[in-house]
Scaffold this active site. Sequence first.
Site, PDB file in Angstrom:
ATOM      1  N   GLN A 182      29.821   6.355  -4.288  1.00  0.00           N
ATOM      2  CA  GLN A 182      30.259   5.057  -3.758  1.00  0.00           C
ATOM      3  C   GLN A 182      29.465   4.587  -2.540  1.00  0.00           C
ATOM      4  O   GLN A 182      29.123   3.421  -2.441  1.00  0.00           O
ATOM      5  CB  GLN A 182      31.749   5.131  -3.451  1.00  0.00           C
ATOM      6  CG  GLN A 182      32.398   3.781  -3.357  1.00  0.00           C
ATOM      7  CD  GLN A 182      33.902   3.888  -3.567  1.00  0.00           C
ATOM      8  OE1 GLN A 182      34.622   4.371  -2.693  1.00  0.00           O
ATOM      9  NE2 GLN A 182      34.387   3.445  -4.701  1.00  0.00           N
ATOM     10  N   ASP A 189      26.452   7.591   2.422  1.00  0.00           N
ATOM     11  CA  ASP A 189      26.891   8.673   3.317  1.00  0.00           C
ATOM     12  C   ASP A 189      27.560   9.810   2.542  1.00  0.00           C
ATOM     13  O   ASP A 189      27.524  10.958   2.970  1.00  0.00           O
ATOM     14  CB  ASP A 189      27.884   8.122   4.333  1.00  0.00           C
ATOM     15  CG  ASP A 189      27.308   6.922   5.064  1.00  0.00           C
ATOM     16  OD1 ASP A 189      27.036   7.041   6.257  1.00  0.00           O
ATOM     17  OD2 ASP A 189      27.105   5.866   4.419  1.00  0.00           O
ATOM     18  N   TYR A 190      28.176   9.496   1.396  1.00  0.00           N
ATOM     19  CA  TYR A 190      28.921  10.524   0.654  1.00  0.00           C
ATOM     20  C   TYR A 190      28.050  11.279  -0.339  1.00  0.00           C
ATOM     21  O   TYR A 190      28.517  12.183  -1.026  1.00  0.00           O
ATOM     22  CB  TYR A 190      30.153   9.907  -0.008  1.00  0.00           C
ATOM     23  CG  TYR A 190      30.947   9.126   1.008  1.00  0.00           C
ATOM     24  CD1 TYR A 190      31.171   9.696   2.277  1.00  0.00           C
ATOM     25  CD2 TYR A 190      31.385   7.846   0.779  1.00  0.00           C
ATOM     26  CE1 TYR A 190      31.824   8.991   3.265  1.00  0.00           C
ATOM     27  CE2 TYR A 190      32.046   7.134   1.770  1.00  0.00           C
ATOM     28  CZ  TYR A 190      32.258   7.705   3.012  1.00  0.00           C
ATOM     29  OH  TYR A 190      32.894   7.009   3.990  1.00  0.00           O
ATOM     30  N   ILE A 191      26.803  10.900  -0.364  1.00  0.00           N
ATOM     31  CA  ILE A 191      25.869  11.644  -1.209  1.00  0.00           C
ATOM     32  C   ILE A 191      25.752  13.085  -0.680  1.00  0.00           C
ATOM     33  O   ILE A 191      25.400  13.994  -1.408  1.00  0.00           O
ATOM     34  CB  ILE A 191      24.491  10.946  -1.236  1.00  0.00           C
ATOM     35  CG1 ILE A 191      23.737  11.290  -2.517  1.00  0.00           C
ATOM     36  CG2 ILE A 191      23.618  11.300  -0.063  1.00  0.00           C
ATOM     37  CD1 ILE A 191      23.759  10.210  -3.525  1.00  0.00           C
ATOM     38  N   GLU A 223      33.581   6.484  -8.790  1.00  0.00           N
ATOM     39  CA  GLU A 223      34.850   6.081  -8.186  1.00  0.00           C
ATOM     40  C   GLU A 223      34.962   4.556  -8.245  1.00  0.00           C
ATOM     41  O   GLU A 223      34.048   3.862  -7.777  1.00  0.00           O
ATOM     42  CB  GLU A 223      34.893   6.573  -6.732  1.00  0.00           C
ATOM     43  CG  GLU A 223      34.879   8.097  -6.651  1.00  0.00           C
ATOM     44  CD  GLU A 223      34.311   8.625  -5.328  1.00  0.00           C
ATOM     45  OE1 GLU A 223      34.307   7.894  -4.335  1.00  0.00           O
ATOM     46  OE2 GLU A 223      33.854   9.781  -5.316  1.00  0.00           O
ATOM     47  N   GLU A 236      32.399  13.642  -5.689  1.00  0.00           N
ATOM     48  CA  GLU A 236      30.977  13.304  -5.770  1.00  0.00           C
ATOM     49  C   GLU A 236      30.152  14.388  -6.450  1.00  0.00           C
ATOM     50  O   GLU A 236      29.248  14.116  -7.242  1.00  0.00           O
ATOM     51  CB  GLU A 236      30.412  13.017  -4.369  1.00  0.00           C
ATOM     52  CG  GLU A 236      30.906  11.716  -3.747  1.00  0.00           C
ATOM     53  CD  GLU A 236      32.335  11.778  -3.239  1.00  0.00           C
ATOM     54  OE1 GLU A 236      32.872  12.894  -3.103  1.00  0.00           O
ATOM     55  OE2 GLU A 236      32.931  10.702  -2.979  1.00  0.00           O
ATOM     56  N   HIS A 268      29.659   5.170   7.507  1.00  0.00           N
ATOM     57  CA  HIS A 268      29.514   4.067   6.556  1.00  0.00           C
ATOM     58  C   HIS A 268      28.207   3.323   6.731  1.00  0.00           C
ATOM     59  O   HIS A 268      28.004   2.295   6.144  1.00  0.00           O
ATOM     60  CB  HIS A 268      30.668   3.071   6.688  1.00  0.00           C
ATOM     61  CG  HIS A 268      31.955   3.606   6.157  1.00  0.00           C
ATOM     62  ND1 HIS A 268      32.817   4.339   6.922  1.00  0.00           N
ATOM     63  CD2 HIS A 268      32.496   3.544   4.923  1.00  0.00           C
ATOM     64  CE1 HIS A 268      33.852   4.693   6.188  1.00  0.00           C
ATOM     65  NE2 HIS A 268      33.681   4.232   4.965  1.00  0.00           N
TER      66      HIS A 268
END
Length: 832
Positions: free
Chosen positions: A575, A578-580, A522, A553, A620
């Site tokens: 990005q 946390d979004y893993i 992203e 993701e 975050h």
Amino acid sequence: MKKVKRQNHNSKTTILKTDKKKQQIRFASIKLTPEEIIKDYRLAFQSRQVSLIGRKEVMAGKAKFGIFGDGKEIPQLALAKAFRQGDFRSGYYRDQTLIFSLGMHTMQEYFAQLYAHADVEADPASAGRAMNAHFGTRSLNPDGSWKNLMEMYNCSADVSPTGSQMPRLVGLGYASRLYRELKELQHLKQFSNNGNEIAFGTIGNATCAEGMLWESINAIGVLKAPVLLSIWDDDYGISVHNEHQMTKANMSELLKGFQRKKGASASSTTGSARNGFDLYTVKGWDYPSLAETYLTAAEVVRREHVPAIVHVVEINQPQGHSTSGSHERYKSKERLQWEEEFDGIRKMREWMIASGVATTEELNRFEEEDVKLVVSIRDQAWQAYQSPIRAERLEVAKMIDEIAQSSASQAELQRLKNSLLAIPNPLRRDIMVTIREALMTSPDENTSGKQNLVAWKQKHDAFNVERYGSHLYNEAADSALQIAEIKPLYSEKSPTVNGFEVLNACFDAALANDPRVIAFGEDVGKLGDVNQGFKGLQEKYGELRVSDTGIRECTIIGQAIGTAMRGLRPIAEVQYLDYILYALQILSDDLATVQWRTRGGQKAPVIVRTRGHRLEGIWHAGSPMAGLIHLLRGMHLLVPRNMTQAAGFYNTLLRAEDPALVVEVLNGYRLKERVPDNIGEFTVPLGLPEILRAGKDVTIVTYGACCRIVMEAAELMRKTNIDAEIIDVQSLLPFDLHGVIGKSLKKTNRIIFVDEDVPGGTTAYMMQEVLENQNGYRWLDSAPRTLPGKAHRPVYGSDGDYWSKPNVETIFEAVYEMMHEASPGKYPLFFK
Ligand SMILES: Cc1ncc(C[n+]2csc(CCOP(=O)(O)OP(=O)(O)O)c2C)c(N)n1
Ligand SMILES: [Mg+2]
């Protein structure tokens, strides 16, 4: 429940003409010889026998579980006709007929996997590690190097969680686009011929309710990846009908929005006309229509790089879902009757007779032969599986016999031996259990016979540890652990820059050095990522080398897995750390297991790049490292404290062929660092902690963003006469391969582990590594401590952060308390 549509004729695209002289059956646009049709029929029939007999093997206790491809045979014969060498499959457990048809695996190999024959020669897909019907061809030579994939029909290794074949399919298809459009890849002839390869996906109807399917289809459409996806629609997912799976209970209906506009080609330049799929709906029992559909569809996918979806409807599942249950429990009588009547093999047989391809007598004869053939294949597979185990059993029985001759426990030993010999289908564990029981009899008798048995046990234990545990990590010469350290070089000319510019120089060098390197994620393309690591690099290397992706993701990782399986070197960005979590399932189930589940037959050297730690906010600032270290065994997990260390890790990984996750420090991009003169060459070795500050009183072990905070805390300690040794772990997987931390503990006799993870998370993992695996407990003079973050998520705002994560003061106090406990006089407690 929706009524099953009854239809007794094959569709109008069937036979136009039977030309006996030319010996060809012609359909609307394709020609097949009677020989080819008969060969197909026999293969379908044999495959059905494999399913029927396979199920019986499970029922007879010869295998633990069985799931078969009965009912899905005919469309797979058709698909196989469109499959070319160099193409890839990413599919699921129903595909045995396709697999047999292309010779990806033999029927004997299929049975070997059913029995869990733990030998790579017998079960090349998984060497006895996976359940049955988990297919996978061997892309690698025994030394780990790539084979020529253009000389093979390729099958990426299956995994069980439904839908997980989809993200990888994105990358397998997208690789063709890269090979076609990037001139700098043209020399890689063992992976592609001008991007002409199709990635064939297969999926069950009910699995289309999974999010991964939709994310993947969308990504495939956006990427214009030459993918041909087949949906095997038998109306059910185990017992649950399509009505409960998808809106309108009909995938063809739902997919219409993905269909490309009529006449629009992939090279059209305007707006939405550029995108879209070709959609086909075809009946699963209609052999000629299926053959025609697949050949036509594949031709367009291959030539134009327009993806296609073939929705195969009206298929059955004669034996029900798996050996775990029977479908009579949930299918109506009417449905069961339809399934019998419209069975694909039966319909193909009827059609062959009606069209003069073969007579009833001929087919009867073939079928008789083929039942025998499959029975004999089963027997050979069983023999091959059992004979080494039986030989081991005999060896052990003889040894126990010998021990019994001079033992006070003779009767017990004879009994153990006889029970072992009486087991009808012995397993290796039966042998080991018997050995252990035999050794427990008369423990005071230490005869040479017993010593021999102990030696045998140890030798075979080692075999089995290797048999089931090898290849979790790359064992070849190109393992990241084999990459020699090259120190960064600095001169007077080395500039001091923002951290992100160090990475930028590193990625620039990587893209220049190796045309296989591609980066995506992203905001990675035009913007050069949100922290500018790739700033300007899309302009320099083009939109395909450095590219933007949608917010997806899971399929960013799939895009990476698939391209890596086809010889490319993706750097896939998620990005924020946390979004893993959105990609964690596919990282864990697919990427981390690729080498292990194929016993070194496949690899996907993916570099996942993300950033985390030490910012504010519930979503975050997380540092969910414990989840990652436990779920990503099979990958390397690196936590560089600054961008120079990160660049060194990237250089190491790009010289190796292992999958890894690198977590950069989010608040380090604007901190000043010097760019090494050898930015594209220097390497940081994996599994080697670095001592950031030498000291003698206490060892503080940490990593990532905490390094700076601990270093600051060490200043406070120095003022109170505490001389701390600070170690940056750098690499959580692998962890301190040379015992650097244990040696430090031996010197300081006190240790504390600090990080931002939850209590009992990574600090506990590190403590176990040092105290247990490195025997560090021997050097302790104080109780070992951990200082993690709080159990709750980190709060937004600096005050919330202060009470969420360790900080300079809490680290100081924790260490001071340890010193106080050891020497209260020297270190009086002044803050409690
Ligand atoms: C993520 C996940 N959820 C549930 C399962 C259990 N499961 C295995 S197969 C299956 C049904 C799949 O149905 P469908 O996609 O229609 O394929 P079919 O077996 O009918 O060919 C389910 C629920 C699983 N393997 N993975
Ligand atoms: Mg189904």
